[in-house]
Design a protein around this motif. Structure first.
Motif, PDB file in Angstrom:
ATOM      1  N   ASP A  54     -22.075  -4.319  -0.192  1.00 45.29           N
ATOM      2  CA  ASP A  54     -22.145  -5.437  -1.130  1.00 45.29           C
ATOM      3  C   ASP A  54     -22.417  -5.004  -2.567  1.00 45.29           C
ATOM      4  OD1 ASP A  54     -21.668  -7.155   0.935  1.00 45.29           O
ATOM      5  OD2 ASP A  54     -23.772  -7.695   1.231  1.00 45.29           O
ATOM      6  N   TYR A  55     -22.914  -3.805  -2.758  1.00 47.96           N
ATOM      7  CA  TYR A  55     -23.294  -3.345  -4.081  1.00 47.96           C
ATOM      8  C   TYR A  55     -22.259  -2.422  -4.725  1.00 47.96           C
ATOM      9  CZ  TYR A  55     -27.598  -5.221  -2.270  1.00 47.96           C
ATOM     10  OH  TYR A  55     -28.516  -6.059  -1.715  1.00 47.96           O
ATOM     11  N   ALA A  56     -21.220  -2.075  -3.996  1.00 50.57           N
ATOM     12  CA  ALA A  56     -20.190  -1.191  -4.535  1.00 50.57           C
ATOM     13  C   ALA A  56     -19.448  -1.893  -5.671  1.00 50.57           C
ATOM     14  CB  ALA A  56     -19.208  -0.797  -3.436  1.00 50.57           C
ATOM     15  N   LEU A  57     -19.259  -1.192  -6.766  1.00 50.97           N
ATOM     16  CA  LEU A  57     -18.557  -1.756  -7.915  1.00 50.97           C
ATOM     17  C   LEU A  57     -17.049  -1.598  -7.797  1.00 50.97           C
ATOM     18  CD1 LEU A  57     -20.886  -0.489 -10.780  1.00 50.97           C
ATOM     19  CD2 LEU A  57     -20.845  -2.742  -9.685  1.00 50.97           C
ATOM     20  N   ARG A  58     -16.596  -0.702  -6.950  1.00 48.29           N
ATOM     21  CA  ARG A  58     -15.167  -0.422  -6.784  1.00 48.29           C
ATOM     22  C   ARG A  58     -14.867  -0.217  -5.304  1.00 48.29           C
ATOM     23  NH1 ARG A  58     -12.452   1.406 -11.388  1.00 48.29           N
ATOM     24  NH2 ARG A  58     -11.156   2.680 -10.057  1.00 48.29           N
ATOM     25  N   GLY A  59     -13.579  -0.098  -4.987  1.00 46.48           N
ATOM     26  CA  GLY A  59     -13.193   0.275  -3.636  1.00 46.48           C
ATOM     27  C   GLY A  59     -12.748  -0.870  -2.745  1.00 46.48           C
ATOM     28  N   ARG A  60     -12.599  -2.058  -3.303  1.00 41.03           N
ATOM     29  CA  ARG A  60     -12.198  -3.205  -2.485  1.00 41.03           C
ATOM     30  C   ARG A  60     -10.689  -3.464  -2.484  1.00 41.03           C
ATOM     31  NH1 ARG A  60     -17.256  -4.176  -4.298  1.00 41.03           N
ATOM     32  NH2 ARG A  60     -18.677  -5.300  -2.931  1.00 41.03           N
ATOM     33  N   GLY A  61      -9.955  -2.808  -3.369  1.00 38.21           N
ATOM     34  CA  GLY A  61      -8.550  -3.122  -3.597  1.00 38.21           C
ATOM     35  C   GLY A  61      -7.674  -3.121  -2.359  1.00 38.21           C
ATOM     36  N   LEU A  62      -7.638  -2.019  -1.636  1.00 40.22           N
ATOM     37  CA  LEU A  62      -6.759  -1.966  -0.464  1.00 40.22           C
ATOM     38  C   LEU A  62      -7.279  -2.827   0.681  1.00 40.22           C
ATOM     39  CD1 LEU A  62      -5.517   1.714  -0.487  1.00 40.22           C
ATOM     40  CD2 LEU A  62      -4.273  -0.368  -1.110  1.00 40.22           C
ATOM     41  N   ALA A  63      -8.584  -3.070   0.735  1.00 37.55           N
ATOM     42  CA  ALA A  63      -9.112  -4.001   1.738  1.00 37.55           C
ATOM     43  C   ALA A  63      -8.607  -5.413   1.443  1.00 37.55           C
ATOM     44  CB  ALA A  63     -10.639  -3.959   1.760  1.00 37.55           C
ATOM     45  N   ILE A  64      -8.533  -5.763   0.174  1.00 36.02           N
ATOM     46  CA  ILE A  64      -7.988  -7.067  -0.221  1.00 36.02           C
ATOM     47  C   ILE A  64      -6.508  -7.135   0.130  1.00 36.02           C
ATOM     48  CG2 ILE A  64      -7.408  -8.500  -2.219  1.00 36.02           C
ATOM     49  CD1 ILE A  64     -10.098  -7.518  -3.453  1.00 36.02           C
ATOM     50  N   VAL A  65      -5.769  -6.090  -0.198  1.00 36.90           N
ATOM     51  CA  VAL A  65      -4.343  -6.041   0.134  1.00 36.90           C
ATOM     52  C   VAL A  65      -4.147  -6.174   1.640  1.00 36.90           C
ATOM     53  CG1 VAL A  65      -2.299  -4.540   0.146  1.00 36.90           C
ATOM     54  CG2 VAL A  65      -3.700  -4.729  -1.928  1.00 36.90           C
ATOM     55  N   GLU A  66      -4.929  -5.446   2.397  1.00 36.56           N
ATOM     56  CA  GLU A  66      -4.832  -5.503   3.859  1.00 36.56           C
ATOM     57  C   GLU A  66      -5.106  -6.915   4.381  1.00 36.56           C
ATOM     58  OE1 GLU A  66      -7.536  -3.198   6.781  1.00 36.56           O
ATOM     59  OE2 GLU A  66      -5.831  -1.902   6.271  1.00 36.56           O
ATOM     60  N   HIS A  67      -6.047  -7.598   3.779  1.00 30.60           N
ATOM     61  CA  HIS A  67      -6.404  -8.953   4.217  1.00 30.60           C
ATOM     62  C   HIS A  67      -5.310  -9.967   3.867  1.00 30.60           C
ATOM     63  CE1 HIS A  67      -8.881 -12.412   5.158  1.00 30.60           C
ATOM     64  NE2 HIS A  67      -8.525 -12.918   3.992  1.00 30.60           N
ATOM     65  N   LEU A  68      -4.710  -9.848   2.688  1.00 29.42           N
ATOM     66  CA  LEU A  68      -3.744 -10.835   2.226  1.00 29.42           C
ATOM     67  C   LEU A  68      -2.338 -10.631   2.776  1.00 29.42           C
ATOM     68  CD1 LEU A  68      -4.709 -11.107  -1.553  1.00 29.42           C
ATOM     69  CD2 LEU A  68      -5.249 -12.721   0.293  1.00 29.42           C
ATOM     70  N   CYS A  69      -1.996  -9.401   3.117  1.00 29.55           N
ATOM     71  CA  CYS A  69      -0.615  -9.081   3.468  1.00 29.55           C
ATOM     72  C   CYS A  69      -0.402  -8.988   4.972  1.00 29.55           C
ATOM     73  CB  CYS A  69      -0.219  -7.759   2.816  1.00 29.55           C
ATOM     74  SG  CYS A  69      -0.226  -7.868   1.029  1.00 29.55           S
ATOM     75  N   ASP A  70       0.843  -9.201   5.356  1.00 33.51           N
ATOM     76  CA  ASP A  70       1.216  -9.046   6.760  1.00 33.51           C
ATOM     77  C   ASP A  70       1.296  -7.577   7.131  1.00 33.51           C
ATOM     78  OD1 ASP A  70       1.800 -11.869   7.708  1.00 33.51           O
ATOM     79  OD2 ASP A  70       2.926 -11.745   5.829  1.00 33.51           O
ATOM     80  N   SER A  71       1.655  -6.741   6.149  1.00 32.80           N
ATOM     81  CA  SER A  71       1.690  -5.299   6.380  1.00 32.80           C
ATOM     82  C   SER A  71       1.683  -4.590   5.033  1.00 32.80           C
ATOM     83  CB  SER A  71       2.934  -4.891   7.176  1.00 32.80           C
ATOM     84  OG  SER A  71       4.108  -5.126   6.419  1.00 32.80           O
ATOM     85  N   TRP A  72       1.299  -3.324   5.074  1.00 31.61           N
ATOM     86  CA  TRP A  72       1.425  -2.464   3.903  1.00 31.61           C
ATOM     87  C   TRP A  72       1.587  -1.036   4.390  1.00 31.61           C
ATOM     88  CZ3 TRP A  72      -2.202   1.226   2.158  1.00 31.61           C
ATOM     89  CH2 TRP A  72      -3.440   1.205   2.797  1.00 31.61           C
ATOM     90  N   ARG A  73       2.234  -0.217   3.558  1.00 31.40           N
ATOM     91  CA  ARG A  73       2.495   1.160   3.975  1.00 31.40           C
ATOM     92  C   ARG A  73       2.547   2.064   2.743  1.00 31.40           C
ATOM     93  NH1 ARG A  73       7.049  -1.737   4.335  1.00 31.40           N
ATOM     94  NH2 ARG A  73       8.887  -1.043   3.184  1.00 31.40           N
ATOM     95  N   VAL A  74       2.445   3.344   3.016  1.00 31.16           N
ATOM     96  CA  VAL A  74       2.508   4.371   1.985  1.00 31.16           C
ATOM     97  C   VAL A  74       3.686   5.278   2.295  1.00 31.16           C
ATOM     98  CG1 VAL A  74       1.288   6.316   0.928  1.00 31.16           C
ATOM     99  CG2 VAL A  74       0.009   4.288   1.683  1.00 31.16           C
ATOM    100  N   GLU A  75       4.474   5.580   1.292  1.00 31.25           N
ATOM    101  CA  GLU A  75       5.610   6.475   1.449  1.00 31.25           C
ATOM    102  C   GLU A  75       5.541   7.550   0.365  1.00 31.25           C
ATOM    103  OE1 GLU A  75       9.141   3.586   2.811  1.00 31.25           O
ATOM    104  OE2 GLU A  75       8.099   2.973   0.977  1.00 31.25           O
ATOM    105  N   HIS A  76       5.998   8.711   0.708  1.00 30.66           N
ATOM    106  CA  HIS A  76       6.074   9.822  -0.233  1.00 30.66           C
ATOM    107  C   HIS A  76       7.547  10.086  -0.478  1.00 30.66           C
ATOM    108  CE1 HIS A  76       1.780  10.702   0.228  1.00 30.66           C
ATOM    109  NE2 HIS A  76       1.969  10.349   1.482  1.00 30.66           N
ATOM    110  N   ASP A  77       8.105   9.427  -1.497  1.00 35.54           N
ATOM    111  CA  ASP A  77       9.528   9.594  -1.802  1.00 35.54           C
ATOM    112  C   ASP A  77       9.677   9.882  -3.295  1.00 35.54           C
ATOM    113  OD1 ASP A  77       8.804   7.074  -2.664  1.00 35.54           O
ATOM    114  OD2 ASP A  77      10.542   6.052  -1.825  1.00 35.54           O
ATOM    115  N   GLY A  78       9.481  11.131  -3.648  1.00 37.53           N
ATOM    116  CA  GLY A  78       9.528  11.506  -5.046  1.00 37.53           C
ATOM    117  C   GLY A  78       8.296  11.047  -5.801  1.00 37.53           C
TER     118      GLY A  78
END
Length: 146
Positions: free
Chosen positions: A105-129
């Motif tokens: 609860d006290y962290a000032l950062r680090g919520r971004g991908l947790a928010i994305v994960e909660h709002l989205c049906d899926s997310w992924r990471v690709e290494h393409d250039g």
């Protein structure tokens, strides 16, 4: 700012890619451009609000943790395909792991991908250039219930 509008699918699919300066103010530009286009397509406000937050989180992560491409830019894109809104951000980073992290609860950062994960049906990471993070939100069901 370099802007292109392309359709990689059917003629009625809307796909947009922006190449923006690799700087924090580009997050706002990406979000505003996407929101304006989604409004023109008539998506429900709650889908637009979720998409705006996802774009902001992905673009901020790209600028905070990634690297500019050879043109000093970051690429952001969104595409409406059937009942899916796909949002992508691509930078020249080389992270080996990108994942939502636990935070307190006290962290000032680090919520971004947790928010994305909660709002989205899926997310992924690709290494393409570089490093591309893509998130998908279903919107057709929201249109039918709006």
């Amino acid at each position: 700012m370099s802007t292109s509008h392309t359709s990689a699918h059917q003629d009625d699919d809307a796909c947009t890619t922006l190449s923006l300066p690799f700087e924090p103010r580009s997050v706002r530009v990406a979000r505003k451009e996407m929101v304006a286009e989604l409004e023109r397509h008539g998506l429900p406000q709650r889908v637009i609000d979720d998409a705006a937050l996802v774009m902001a989180e992905l673009a901020t992560n790209g600028i905070d943790h990634g690297r500019a491409n050879s043109r000093g830019q970051i690429d952001v894109s969104w595409c409406l395909v059937d009942d899916v809104l796909r949002i992508s951000v691509c930078d020249s980073g080389e992270a080996t792991t990108v994942e939502a992290i636990s935070f307190n609860d006290y962290a000032l950062r680090g919520r971004g991908l947790a928010i994305v994960e909660h709002l989205c049906d899926s997310w992924r990471v690709e290494h393409d250039g570089g490093l591309r993070v893509t998130a998908e939100l279903r919107h057709q069901q929201a249109l039918e219930h709006a």
